[in-house]
Design a protein around this motif. Structure first.
Motif, PDB file in Angstrom:
ATOM      1  N   THR A 450     -24.967  11.608  40.533  1.00 43.00           N
ATOM      2  CA  THR A 450     -23.604  12.007  40.918  1.00 43.00           C
ATOM      3  C   THR A 450     -23.119  13.181  40.075  1.00 43.00           C
ATOM      4  OG1 THR A 450     -23.046   9.770  41.646  1.00 43.00           O
ATOM      5  CG2 THR A 450     -21.214  11.224  41.077  1.00 43.00           C
ATOM      6  N   ILE A 451     -23.299  13.102  38.761  1.00 41.86           N
ATOM      7  CA  ILE A 451     -22.872  14.182  37.885  1.00 41.86           C
ATOM      8  C   ILE A 451     -23.657  15.452  38.173  1.00 41.86           C
ATOM      9  CG2 ILE A 451     -22.624  14.897  35.476  1.00 41.86           C
ATOM     10  CD1 ILE A 451     -20.707  12.689  36.479  1.00 41.86           C
ATOM     11  N   HIS A 452     -24.942  15.311  38.523  1.00 39.96           N
ATOM     12  CA  HIS A 452     -25.740  16.487  38.871  1.00 39.96           C
ATOM     13  C   HIS A 452     -25.197  17.179  40.121  1.00 39.96           C
ATOM     14  CE1 HIS A 452     -29.274  19.045  39.296  1.00 39.96           C
ATOM     15  NE2 HIS A 452     -29.356  18.655  40.560  1.00 39.96           N
ATOM     16  N   THR A 453     -24.812  16.383  41.118  1.00 41.78           N
ATOM     17  CA  THR A 453     -24.232  16.964  42.331  1.00 41.78           C
ATOM     18  C   THR A 453     -22.916  17.672  42.024  1.00 41.78           C
ATOM     19  OG1 THR A 453     -25.256  15.260  43.722  1.00 41.78           O
ATOM     20  CG2 THR A 453     -23.366  16.436  44.635  1.00 41.78           C
ATOM     21  N   VAL A 454     -22.093  17.058  41.177  1.00 36.48           N
ATOM     22  CA  VAL A 454     -20.825  17.684  40.783  1.00 36.48           C
ATOM     23  C   VAL A 454     -21.090  19.031  40.113  1.00 36.48           C
ATOM     24  CG1 VAL A 454     -18.865  17.476  39.217  1.00 36.48           C
ATOM     25  CG2 VAL A 454     -19.569  15.513  40.585  1.00 36.48           C
ATOM     26  N   ARG A 455     -22.064  19.049  39.212  1.00 32.66           N
ATOM     27  CA  ARG A 455     -22.387  20.290  38.511  1.00 32.66           C
ATOM     28  C   ARG A 455     -22.861  21.356  39.503  1.00 32.66           C
ATOM     29  NH1 ARG A 455     -25.942  18.422  35.353  1.00 32.66           N
ATOM     30  NH2 ARG A 455     -24.605  18.034  33.554  1.00 32.66           N
ATOM     31  N   SER A 456     -23.668  20.953  40.500  1.00 33.59           N
ATOM     32  CA  SER A 456     -24.169  21.912  41.489  1.00 33.59           C
ATOM     33  C   SER A 456     -23.035  22.491  42.331  1.00 33.59           C
ATOM     34  CB  SER A 456     -25.204  21.230  42.395  1.00 33.59           C
ATOM     35  OG  SER A 456     -26.307  20.754  41.648  1.00 33.59           O
ATOM     36  N   LEU A 457     -22.098  21.645  42.724  1.00 33.00           N
ATOM     37  CA  LEU A 457     -20.958  22.127  43.512  1.00 33.00           C
ATOM     38  C   LEU A 457     -20.132  23.150  42.735  1.00 33.00           C
ATOM     39  CD1 LEU A 457     -19.773  18.753  45.110  1.00 33.00           C
ATOM     40  CD2 LEU A 457     -20.883  20.650  46.302  1.00 33.00           C
ATOM     41  N   LEU A 458     -19.966  22.903  41.447  1.00 32.32           N
ATOM     42  CA  LEU A 458     -19.174  23.817  40.625  1.00 32.32           C
ATOM     43  C   LEU A 458     -19.927  25.110  40.332  1.00 32.32           C
ATOM     44  CD1 LEU A 458     -17.610  21.282  38.085  1.00 32.32           C
ATOM     45  CD2 LEU A 458     -16.505  22.369  40.049  1.00 32.32           C
ATOM     46  N   GLU A 459     -21.226  25.017  40.073  1.00 30.38           N
ATOM     47  CA  GLU A 459     -22.002  26.222  39.781  1.00 30.38           C
ATOM     48  C   GLU A 459     -22.050  27.155  40.984  1.00 30.38           C
ATOM     49  OE1 GLU A 459     -25.746  24.757  38.505  1.00 30.38           O
ATOM     50  OE2 GLU A 459     -25.096  24.367  36.426  1.00 30.38           O
ATOM     51  N   ARG A 460     -22.087  26.592  42.179  1.00 29.15           N
ATOM     52  CA  ARG A 460     -22.104  27.419  43.397  1.00 29.15           C
ATOM     53  C   ARG A 460     -20.709  27.789  43.861  1.00 29.15           C
ATOM     54  NH1 ARG A 460     -25.598  24.755  47.915  1.00 29.15           N
ATOM     55  NH2 ARG A 460     -25.146  26.806  48.824  1.00 29.15           N
ATOM     56  N   LYS A 461     -19.701  27.343  43.100  1.00 32.60           N
ATOM     57  CA  LYS A 461     -18.292  27.662  43.391  1.00 32.60           C
ATOM     58  C   LYS A 461     -17.885  27.233  44.806  1.00 32.60           C
ATOM     59  CE  LYS A 461     -18.290  31.625  40.254  1.00 32.60           C
ATOM     60  NZ  LYS A 461     -17.805  30.804  39.155  1.00 32.60           N
ATOM     61  N   LEU A 462     -18.427  26.093  45.243  1.00 37.78           N
ATOM     62  CA  LEU A 462     -18.055  25.571  46.561  1.00 37.78           C
ATOM     63  C   LEU A 462     -16.722  24.845  46.512  1.00 37.78           C
ATOM     64  CD1 LEU A 462     -21.509  24.176  47.747  1.00 37.78           C
ATOM     65  CD2 LEU A 462     -20.383  26.311  48.444  1.00 37.78           C
ATOM     66  N   THR A 463     -16.299  24.432  45.328  1.00 35.98           N
ATOM     67  CA  THR A 463     -15.020  23.746  45.173  1.00 35.98           C
ATOM     68  C   THR A 463     -14.546  23.941  43.737  1.00 35.98           C
ATOM     69  OG1 THR A 463     -13.881  21.635  45.483  1.00 35.98           O
ATOM     70  CG2 THR A 463     -16.070  21.553  44.514  1.00 35.98           C
ATOM     71  N   THR A 464     -13.410  23.396  43.431  1.00 37.98           N
ATOM     72  CA  THR A 464     -12.843  23.504  42.091  1.00 37.98           C
ATOM     73  C   THR A 464     -12.832  22.123  41.426  1.00 37.98           C
ATOM     74  OG1 THR A 464     -10.609  23.185  42.955  1.00 37.98           O
ATOM     75  CG2 THR A 464     -11.406  25.463  42.732  1.00 37.98           C
ATOM     76  N   PRO A 465     -12.807  22.064  40.100  1.00 39.23           N
ATOM     77  CA  PRO A 465     -12.814  20.759  39.417  1.00 39.23           C
ATOM     78  C   PRO A 465     -11.661  19.855  39.835  1.00 39.23           C
ATOM     79  CG  PRO A 465     -13.295  22.509  37.857  1.00 39.23           C
ATOM     80  CD  PRO A 465     -12.893  23.187  39.139  1.00 39.23           C
ATOM     81  N   GLU A 466     -10.493  20.447  40.152  1.00 39.09           N
ATOM     82  CA  GLU A 466      -9.332  19.626  40.509  1.00 39.09           C
ATOM     83  C   GLU A 466      -9.539  18.862  41.806  1.00 39.09           C
ATOM     84  OE1 GLU A 466      -9.223  22.838  39.961  1.00 39.09           O
ATOM     85  OE2 GLU A 466      -8.342  22.955  37.938  1.00 39.09           O
ATOM     86  N   ASN A 467     -10.448  19.336  42.664  1.00 34.67           N
ATOM     87  CA  ASN A 467     -10.651  18.712  43.972  1.00 34.67           C
ATOM     88  C   ASN A 467     -11.877  17.808  44.007  1.00 34.67           C
ATOM     89  OD1 ASN A 467      -8.445  19.663  45.476  1.00 34.67           O
ATOM     90  ND2 ASN A 467      -9.422  21.656  45.759  1.00 34.67           N
ATOM     91  N   ILE A 468     -12.422  17.465  42.845  1.00 35.93           N
ATOM     92  CA  ILE A 468     -13.615  16.619  42.791  1.00 35.93           C
ATOM     93  C   ILE A 468     -13.258  15.266  42.188  1.00 35.93           C
ATOM     94  CG2 ILE A 468     -15.901  16.306  41.767  1.00 35.93           C
ATOM     95  CD1 ILE A 468     -16.336  19.235  41.862  1.00 35.93           C
ATOM     96  N   CYS A 469     -13.774  14.237  42.827  1.00 33.39           N
ATOM     97  CA  CYS A 469     -13.675  12.877  42.286  1.00 33.39           C
ATOM     98  C   CYS A 469     -15.073  12.267  42.331  1.00 33.39           C
ATOM     99  CB  CYS A 469     -12.702  12.030  43.095  1.00 33.39           C
ATOM    100  SG  CYS A 469     -12.558  10.323  42.525  1.00 33.39           S
ATOM    101  N   ALA A 470     -15.594  11.904  41.171  1.00 33.83           N
ATOM    102  CA  ALA A 470     -16.949  11.353  41.073  1.00 33.83           C
ATOM    103  C   ALA A 470     -16.895   9.834  40.941  1.00 33.83           C
ATOM    104  CB  ALA A 470     -17.672  11.956  39.872  1.00 33.83           C
ATOM    105  N   PHE A 471     -17.786   9.143  41.693  1.00 33.86           N
ATOM    106  CA  PHE A 471     -17.891   7.685  41.621  1.00 33.86           C
ATOM    107  C   PHE A 471     -19.063   7.308  40.727  1.00 33.86           C
ATOM    108  CE2 PHE A 471     -15.275   7.795  45.365  1.00 33.86           C
ATOM    109  CZ  PHE A 471     -14.560   6.622  45.299  1.00 33.86           C
TER     110      PHE A 471
END
Length: 541
Positions: A450-471
C-alpha cells in the motif's frame, strides 16, 4: 493513538513506550523454574543413578575399610564403625582415578588408637587390590558418566524452558508487581494484539494464541527475552484450535489474583457489585486483511469463532486463583456484529442479536463500522470544488485503488447512500480527464505494498498527498512513509482503531460504568462518525 491514524480517541491516550526489559524479580523467577525442573529430572534421571552408584562405591569402600580392622575386642565397636564410615567416605572421590587414601592416614587424621588396624598380610593386600579395582571401575565409568548427565540436565532444563516460553506452554509468572492484566483471545494471529503489546507493554496484556507461528515467536523474542542472559518470560498461552472448552488445554495456566482490575467508582446501579473485575477480550478479526474484514462472510474467515471465544471466556473465568477476592467478569468481543448467522431451521439473525440473546459476551465492538466511519470522516473534509466536469453530477467521485473486488464493491455499496460514487483510476481518468482533485483510497494486499503504491502515485504526480488515504491492517508499512508526508497523508489502520476501542472499554469498566453504558458509548462513537445523529460522549476524567 498514532497521528497518522483516523481515530476520535486521539485525545484520550497518547502513545506509550513499552518496557520489554526483564526485571530482577522476573529473572529470579525464571531461574527458580529452571532449577525446579532440573531437580525433578535429577530425581528420576541421572540424579537417581548417580546416588545409587555412589552408594555402591561407598559400600565397597566400607567393606574394604573393615578388612583393615584389628580382630582385638579391646577396640570399641563404635570406634570401629566410625573408622569404617570415614574410610568409605574418604575413598569415594579417589575411586574415580583408581586411587585410595591409606587406612593409616585416616587413623592419624582422626587421632585414633593405632591398634585399631590389624597386621598387614598378603591376603589383606590381595583383597584390598580386588576391591580397589572393582570400585575404581564402577566409579571411573558410572560416576563420571552421571556427572556429565547432570551437566546435560542443567543445560536441557534451560533449553526446554526457553522452548516452552516460545511455544506458549509455560504458565505466566505470579508476581505482585504485575497488576491489572487484560487477557485476550487472539486466535492464530492478531494484528491488534501485536500493536497493543507494542504500545502498552507485555505486562498489561496476556494473549491466548492457537499456534506458535514465526510472527508470534518474533513477538516473544522482542518482548519476552533478555538479550544479555537469553532468559525468557512467558508472555502468552497456547490453546489448540477447537479445544478452548477442553480443561486439559488450560492445564498449568493460572490467573493471579493481582491481574484483576480495580473498579474505582461504582455507580448506583453497581453499588453492590464487587470492586474487582476480570477483563477478558476476544479478537475474531485476527490477522485478516482489509479485504476479509469487508467480506460478506467475514465470520467464516475468522480462525476464532463465537463458540471458541465463549468457551475460552468460560474456562478463563475458572482459572482465577482460589483465594482471589469476589470479582465480576467483563467479556469484550471484537466481531462483525452485522454479519448473519443462520440456524438449522433457516432463521437468520445478526451476530449482535445472537450474542446478546444468549449472553455470549457483555460488550460487542463492531469490526467493520469503525473503518467505514473513519472513511466517511476523511471524505467529509475533502473538497471537490475544483474538479472539472463535475457540474451536473449529484454524486462525488471517490477512487478506490485495490486488487480486491470484494473491498471495492463493499465500499461502493456503503458510500453510495452518502452521496459518493466509487470508481477505479481508469474510470476516473476517462470520465474526468484526470484524477488530480479526486480523493483516492489505497488498499493493497499488504501494508508495505500500500505504501509503495502511495509513493508511486506521488512520484508520478497523479495526485496530491491531501487526497490520499492509505489502508493498513497493521502498522508495518507506516515506517516506509517519506519524512513530512505523515502530516498530509491519512492512514487508516484497523489495528489502531480496534486498539483504541478496546482501551475505551477497559477505561470505562474501571471507572465503574455499567455494561449498558459502555456498550452505548462504543456504539455512540460509531454513530457519531457515520453522521447519523449519534452523540459523541466525552471520556470521563
Amino acid at each position: 493513538l498514532d497521528k497518522m491514524s483516523i481515530s476520535l480517541l486521539n485525545k484520550f491516550w497518547p502513545k506509550e513506550a513499552a518496557a520489554p526489559t526483564i526485571t530482577p524479580e522476573e529473572h529470579t523467577t525464571a531461574r527458580l523454574r529452571i532449577l525446579d525442573d532440573a531437580l525433578d529430572r535429577l530425581i528420576i534421571g541421572p540424579g537417581g543413578t548417580f546416588a545409587v552408584t555412589c552408594s555402591c562405591v561407598f559400600g565397597l569402600s566400607a567393606f574394604e575399610g573393615s578388612l583393615h580392622l584389628s580382630s582385638s575386642r579391646q577396640i570399641p565397636f563404635l570406634q570401629k564403625a566410625h573408622f569404617v564410615t570415614r574410610y568409605a567416605l574418604a575413598n569415594i572421590i579417589p575411586s574415580i582415578v583408581w586411587d585410595r587414601i591409606k587406612a593409616e592416614t585416616i587413623v592419624q587424621a582422626l587421632q585414633m588408637n593405632p591398634n585399631i588396624l590389624g597386621k598387614e598380610s598378603a591376603r589383606l593386600s590381595w583383597n584390598r587390590v580386588r576391591l580397589q579395582s572393582l570400585r575404581g571401575s564402577l566409579a571411573g565409568t558410572a560416576i563420571l558418566s552421571q556427572l556429565v548427565g547432570l551437566l546435560n540436565v542443567s543445560f536441557s532444563s534451560n533449553q526446554d524452558y526457553s522452548q516452552r516460553v516460545l511455544e506458549g506452554r509455560e504458565p505466566p509468572f505470579n508476581l505482585p508487581s504485575q497488576e491489572e492484566v487484560v487477557i485476550r483471545l487472539a486466535g492464530t494471529n492478531s494484528n491488534v494484539t501485536s500493536l497493543s503489546m507494542e504500545r502498552w507493554g507485555r505486562r498489561n496484556i496476556f494473549p491466548i494464541y492457537e499456534q506458535d507461528t514465526q510472527e508470534i515467536r518474533q513477538l516473544v523474542q522482542k518482548h519476552g527475552f533478555d538479550s544479555n542472559s537469553n532468559l525468557g518470560v512467558p508472555i502468552f498461552w497456547r490453546v489448540e484450535n477447537g479445544r478452548y472448552g477442553d480443561p486439559e488445554s488450560w492445564t498449568g495456566m493460572t490467573i493471579p489474583r493481582q491481574w484483576l482490575q480495580t473498579v474505582k467508582n461504582n455507580t448506583k446501579e453497581k453499588k453492590d457489585a464487587p470492586n474487582k473485575v476480570l477483563l477478558l477480550e476476544a479478537d475474531s478479526v485476527g490477522k485478516d486483511s482489509i479485504e476479509s474484514i469487508f467480506s460478506p462472510d467475514m465470520a467464516n474467515h475468522s480462525d476464532l469463532d463465537l463458540y471458541e471465544a465463549t468457551q475460552g471466556f468460560y474456562q478463563l473465568t475458572r482459572l482465577v486463583e482460589k483465594d482471589a477476592p469476589p470479582f465480576s467478569t467483563l467479556r469484550v468481543l471484537l466481531v462483525d456484529s452485522n454479519a448473519i448467522v443462520t440456524s438449522g431451521g433457516g432463521r437468520k439473525r445478526s451476530i449482535r442479536d445472537y450474542v446478546t440473546s444468549l449472553g455470549l459476551a457483555d460488550i460487542i465492538i463492531d469490526a467493520r463500522e469503525p473503518l467505514l466511519s473513519a472513511i466517511r470522516d476523511w471524505l467529509r473534509h475533502r473538497s471537490w470544488d475544483h474538479l472539472p466536469g463535475r457540474r451536473g453530477r449529484k454524486k462525488k467521485p471517490v477512487i478506490v485503488e485495490t486488487p480486491s473486488s470484494t473491498f471495492f464493491q463493499s465500499l461502493k455499496i456503503a458510500l453510495e447512500p452518502f452521496g459518493y460514487a466509487v470508481m477505479d483510476i481508469a474510470d476516473a481518468q476517462q470520465e474526468y480527464g484526470s484524477m488530480q482533485d479526486i480523493p483516492i483510497l489505497v488498499d493493497e494486499d499488504t501494508s508495505l505494498a500500500t505504501i509503495h503504491t502511495v509513493r508511486s502515485l506521488l512520484e508520478r504526480k497523479l495526485t496530491t498527498p491531501e487526497n490520499i488515504c492509505a489502508f493498513c491492517g497493521d502498522q508495518g508499512g507506516l515506517v516506509e512513509m517519506e519524512p513530512g508526508q505523515e502530516s498530509t497523508i491519512v492512514t487508516i489502520c484497523s489495528s489502531d482503531i480496534y486498539d483504541g476501542l478496546f482501551r475505551l472499554v477497559r477505561e470505562m469498566a474501571v471507572q465503574g460504568f455499567t455494561n449498558e453504558e459502555i456498550q452505548e458509548r462504543v456504539d455512540s462513537y460509531v454513530c457519531k462518525s457515520t453522521g447519523r445523529g449519534g452523540k459523541q460522549l466525552g471520556f470521563p476524567s
